[in-house]
Scaffold this motif. Structure first.
Motif, PDB file in Angstrom:
ATOM      1  N   MET A   1       0.844  -1.181   0.000  1.00  0.00           N
ATOM      2  CA  MET A   1       0.000   0.000   0.000  1.00  0.00           C
ATOM      3  C   MET A   1       0.890   1.245   0.000  1.00  0.00           C
ATOM      4  SD  MET A   1      -2.921   1.195   2.745  1.00  0.00           S
ATOM      5  CE  MET A   1      -4.012  -0.144   2.396  1.00  0.00           C
ATOM      6  N   SER A   2       0.548   2.209  -0.821  1.00  0.00           N
ATOM      7  CA  SER A   2       1.355   3.422  -0.916  1.00  0.00           C
ATOM      8  C   SER A   2       1.241   4.269   0.359  1.00  0.00           C
ATOM      9  CB  SER A   2       0.917   4.254  -2.119  1.00  0.00           C
ATOM     10  OG  SER A   2      -0.345   4.844  -1.864  1.00  0.00           O
ATOM     11  N   ARG A   3       2.202   5.118   0.540  1.00  0.00           N
ATOM     12  CA  ARG A   3       2.241   6.015   1.695  1.00  0.00           C
ATOM     13  C   ARG A   3       0.979   6.885   1.743  1.00  0.00           C
ATOM     14  NH1 ARG A   3       7.569   9.746   2.484  1.00  0.00           N
ATOM     15  NH2 ARG A   3       7.489   9.915   4.741  1.00  0.00           N
ATOM     16  N   GLY A   4       0.571   7.417   0.596  1.00  0.00           N
ATOM     17  CA  GLY A   4      -0.616   8.262   0.536  1.00  0.00           C
ATOM     18  C   GLY A   4      -1.865   7.523   0.981  1.00  0.00           C
ATOM     19  N   LEU A   5      -2.001   6.269   0.589  1.00  0.00           N
ATOM     20  CA  LEU A   5      -3.168   5.487   0.994  1.00  0.00           C
ATOM     21  C   LEU A   5      -3.093   5.120   2.471  1.00  0.00           C
ATOM     22  CD1 LEU A   5      -3.653   3.234  -2.153  1.00  0.00           C
ATOM     23  CD2 LEU A   5      -4.714   5.445  -1.613  1.00  0.00           C
ATOM     24  N   ARG A   6      -1.909   4.769   2.953  1.00  0.00           N
ATOM     25  CA  ARG A   6      -1.750   4.456   4.388  1.00  0.00           C
ATOM     26  C   ARG A   6      -2.132   5.652   5.256  1.00  0.00           C
ATOM     27  NH1 ARG A   6       3.146   2.342   2.854  1.00  0.00           N
ATOM     28  NH2 ARG A   6       4.255   4.108   3.768  1.00  0.00           N
ATOM     29  N   ASN A   7      -1.766   6.845   4.801  1.00  0.00           N
ATOM     30  CA  ASN A   7      -2.043   8.070   5.565  1.00  0.00           C
ATOM     31  C   ASN A   7      -3.442   8.631   5.285  1.00  0.00           C
ATOM     32  OD1 ASN A   7       0.531   8.084   6.691  1.00  0.00           O
ATOM     33  ND2 ASN A   7       1.375   9.456   5.146  1.00  0.00           N
ATOM     34  N   ARG A   8      -4.192   7.952   4.416  1.00  0.00           N
ATOM     35  CA  ARG A   8      -5.492   8.464   3.966  1.00  0.00           C
ATOM     36  C   ARG A   8      -5.322   9.889   3.436  1.00  0.00           C
ATOM     37  NH1 ARG A   8      -5.656   5.653   8.320  1.00  0.00           N
ATOM     38  NH2 ARG A   8      -5.761   7.419   9.738  1.00  0.00           N
ATOM     39  N   ASN A   9      -4.205  10.087   2.742  1.00  0.00           N
ATOM     40  CA  ASN A   9      -3.796  11.353   2.149  1.00  0.00           C
ATOM     41  C   ASN A   9      -3.471  11.077   0.675  1.00  0.00           C
ATOM     42  OD1 ASN A   9      -2.525  13.726   1.396  1.00  0.00           O
ATOM     43  ND2 ASN A   9      -0.986  13.677   2.993  1.00  0.00           N
ATOM     44  N   PRO A  10      -4.520  10.877  -0.152  1.00  0.00           N
ATOM     45  CA  PRO A  10      -4.293  10.438  -1.526  1.00  0.00           C
ATOM     46  C   PRO A  10      -3.544  11.441  -2.392  1.00  0.00           C
ATOM     47  CG  PRO A  10      -6.578  11.067  -1.205  1.00  0.00           C
ATOM     48  CD  PRO A  10      -5.932  11.062   0.148  1.00  0.00           C
ATOM     49  N   GLY A  11      -3.435  12.679  -1.939  1.00  0.00           N
ATOM     50  CA  GLY A  11      -2.689  13.677  -2.683  1.00  0.00           C
ATOM     51  C   GLY A  11      -1.280  13.869  -2.172  1.00  0.00           C
ATOM     52  N   ASN A  12      -0.898  13.087  -1.158  1.00  0.00           N
ATOM     53  CA  ASN A  12       0.428  13.236  -0.537  1.00  0.00           C
ATOM     54  C   ASN A  12       0.716  14.696  -0.195  1.00  0.00           C
ATOM     55  OD1 ASN A  12       1.451  10.557  -0.266  1.00  0.00           O
ATOM     56  ND2 ASN A  12       1.623  10.494  -2.488  1.00  0.00           N
ATOM     57  N   ILE A  13      -0.226  15.312   0.506  1.00  0.00           N
ATOM     58  CA  ILE A  13      -0.065  16.703   0.929  1.00  0.00           C
ATOM     59  C   ILE A  13       0.940  16.729   2.066  1.00  0.00           C
ATOM     60  CG2 ILE A  13      -1.218  18.714   1.933  1.00  0.00           C
ATOM     61  CD1 ILE A  13      -3.793  17.709   0.490  1.00  0.00           C
ATOM     62  N   ARG A  14       1.930  17.578   1.912  1.00  0.00           N
ATOM     63  CA  ARG A  14       3.008  17.671   2.904  1.00  0.00           C
ATOM     64  C   ARG A  14       2.532  18.345   4.184  1.00  0.00           C
ATOM     65  NH1 ARG A  14       7.753  15.950   1.449  1.00  0.00           N
ATOM     66  NH2 ARG A  14       8.261  15.756  -0.749  1.00  0.00           N
ATOM     67  N   ARG A  15       3.211  17.999   5.269  1.00  0.00           N
ATOM     68  CA  ARG A  15       2.944  18.646   6.546  1.00  0.00           C
ATOM     69  C   ARG A  15       3.261  20.132   6.405  1.00  0.00           C
ATOM     70  NH1 ARG A  15       4.648  14.689  11.428  1.00  0.00           N
ATOM     71  NH2 ARG A  15       3.847  16.461  12.568  1.00  0.00           N
ATOM     72  N   SER A  16       2.442  20.954   7.044  1.00  0.00           N
ATOM     73  CA  SER A  16       2.612  22.405   6.998  1.00  0.00           C
ATOM     74  C   SER A  16       1.857  23.011   8.175  1.00  0.00           C
ATOM     75  CB  SER A  16       2.051  22.961   5.682  1.00  0.00           C
ATOM     76  OG  SER A  16       0.638  22.823   5.670  1.00  0.00           O
ATOM     77  N   THR A  17       1.856  24.316   8.248  1.00  0.00           N
ATOM     78  CA  THR A  17       1.123  24.991   9.318  1.00  0.00           C
ATOM     79  C   THR A  17      -0.373  25.029   9.035  1.00  0.00           C
ATOM     80  OG1 THR A  17       1.529  27.130   8.280  1.00  0.00           O
ATOM     81  CG2 THR A  17       3.099  26.425   9.983  1.00  0.00           C
ATOM     82  N   THR A  18      -0.783  24.739   7.808  1.00  0.00           N
ATOM     83  CA  THR A  18      -2.203  24.696   7.461  1.00  0.00           C
ATOM     84  C   THR A  18      -2.817  23.435   8.052  1.00  0.00           C
ATOM     85  OG1 THR A  18      -1.786  25.842   5.377  1.00  0.00           O
ATOM     86  CG2 THR A  18      -3.851  24.608   5.547  1.00  0.00           C
ATOM     87  N   THR A  19      -3.950  23.603   8.722  1.00  0.00           N
ATOM     88  CA  THR A  19      -4.677  22.461   9.261  1.00  0.00           C
ATOM     89  C   THR A  19      -5.987  22.326   8.505  1.00  0.00           C
ATOM     90  OG1 THR A  19      -3.722  22.824  11.456  1.00  0.00           O
ATOM     91  CG2 THR A  19      -5.689  21.437  11.343  1.00  0.00           C
ATOM     92  N   TYR A  20      -6.235  21.142   7.971  1.00  0.00           N
ATOM     93  CA  TYR A  20      -7.456  20.872   7.221  1.00  0.00           C
ATOM     94  C   TYR A  20      -8.470  20.172   8.106  1.00  0.00           C
ATOM     95  CZ  TYR A  20      -4.627  21.709   3.052  1.00  0.00           C
ATOM     96  OH  TYR A  20      -3.820  22.272   2.109  1.00  0.00           O
ATOM     97  N   LYS A  21      -9.744  20.377   7.816  1.00  0.00           N
ATOM     98  CA  LYS A  21     -10.786  19.599   8.494  1.00  0.00           C
ATOM     99  C   LYS A  21     -10.510  18.124   8.204  1.00  0.00           C
ATOM    100  CE  LYS A  21     -14.579  22.910   8.455  1.00  0.00           C
ATOM    101  NZ  LYS A  21     -14.439  23.244   9.847  1.00  0.00           N
ATOM    102  N   GLY A  22     -10.690  17.292   9.206  1.00  0.00           N
ATOM    103  CA  GLY A  22     -10.470  15.861   9.041  1.00  0.00           C
ATOM    104  C   GLY A  22      -9.030  15.430   9.188  1.00  0.00           C
ATOM    105  N   GLU A  23      -8.133  16.370   9.424  1.00  0.00           N
ATOM    106  CA  GLU A  23      -6.718  16.033   9.596  1.00  0.00           C
ATOM    107  C   GLU A  23      -6.502  15.460  10.994  1.00  0.00           C
ATOM    108  OE1 GLU A  23      -2.388  18.283   9.526  1.00  0.00           O
ATOM    109  OE2 GLU A  23      -4.088  19.253   8.536  1.00  0.00           O
ATOM    110  N   THR A  24      -5.667  14.454  11.083  1.00  0.00           N
ATOM    111  CA  THR A  24      -5.322  13.860  12.371  1.00  0.00           C
ATOM    112  C   THR A  24      -3.826  14.053  12.629  1.00  0.00           C
ATOM    113  OG1 THR A  24      -4.883  11.695  11.381  1.00  0.00           O
ATOM    114  CG2 THR A  24      -7.134  12.098  12.159  1.00  0.00           C
ATOM    115  N   THR A  25      -3.411  13.757  13.829  1.00  0.00           N
ATOM    116  CA  THR A  25      -1.993  13.842  14.149  1.00  0.00           C
ATOM    117  C   THR A  25      -1.247  12.804  13.322  1.00  0.00           C
ATOM    118  OG1 THR A  25      -2.526  14.551  16.387  1.00  0.00           O
ATOM    119  CG2 THR A  25      -0.291  13.729  16.007  1.00  0.00           C
ATOM    120  N   SER A  26      -0.244  13.276  12.606  1.00  0.00           N
ATOM    121  CA  SER A  26       0.482  12.392  11.708  1.00  0.00           C
ATOM    122  C   SER A  26       1.751  11.871  12.354  1.00  0.00           C
ATOM    123  CB  SER A  26       0.837  13.136  10.415  1.00  0.00           C
ATOM    124  OG  SER A  26       1.513  12.279   9.537  1.00  0.00           O
ATOM    125  N   ARG A  27       1.986  10.590  12.182  1.00  0.00           N
ATOM    126  CA  ARG A  27       3.261   9.993  12.612  1.00  0.00           C
ATOM    127  C   ARG A  27       4.275  10.031  11.481  1.00  0.00           C
ATOM    128  NH1 ARG A  27       0.739   4.821  15.692  1.00  0.00           N
ATOM    129  NH2 ARG A  27      -0.062   5.964  17.473  1.00  0.00           N
TER     130      ARG A  27
END
Length: 135
Positions: A1-27
């Motif tokens: 399984m790809s990293r994007g799918l594992r993170n439920r981040n299909p666009g592989n959006i990088r960590r940043s100061t922007t917080t999106y609705k539905g975002e969880t703490t990322s490991r």
């Protein structure tokens, strides 16, 4: 399984100061993580809409050139793949409010990012969240 799918981040959006609705703490040290694929797709719709509203990117080529810059991607191939899979001319002006255009674009971007076709129901659910929780 790809990293994007594992993170439920299909666009592989990088960590940043922007917080999106539905975002969880990322490991993941580099990429965001979302509660579900739908929230991850919503973040992609939000980001592309932000590119248009704040940065004037109103073509597929402009959006992807910002989303996947040449310093870390083969941007021309990314644009070609998304254009071919979504049936959107890379230099035509697009509206980020147009469901019929944006769902295929985001689905195609997910394919480029993860190497597998997007689940249509997840992308559509992400669109509905985007419309419901418009930034």
């Amino acid at each position: 399984m790809s990293r994007g799918l594992r993170n439920r981040n299909p666009g592989n959006i990088r960590r940043s100061t922007t917080t999106y609705k539905g975002e969880t703490t990322s490991r993941d040290p580099a990429f965001k993580t979302f509660e579900s694929m739908a929230w991850g797709y919503r973040a992609m719709f939000v980001l592309l809409d932000t590119y248009k509203r704040r940065h004037g990117c109103d073509t597929l080529r402009q959006m992807i050139s910002r989303y996947a810059p040449p310093v870390e991607n083969h941007t021309a191939a990314y644009i070609d793949t998304v254009a071919n899979r979504s049936f959107v001319n890379p230099d035509s002006r697009i509206s980020t409010d147009n469901r019929e255009v944006m769902i295929p674009i985001v689905s195609a971007m997910s394919f480029v990012e993860n190497g597998v076709p997007a689940v249509a129901a997840d992308v559509k659910a992400g669109w509905e969240l985007f419309i419901k929780y418009r930034p």
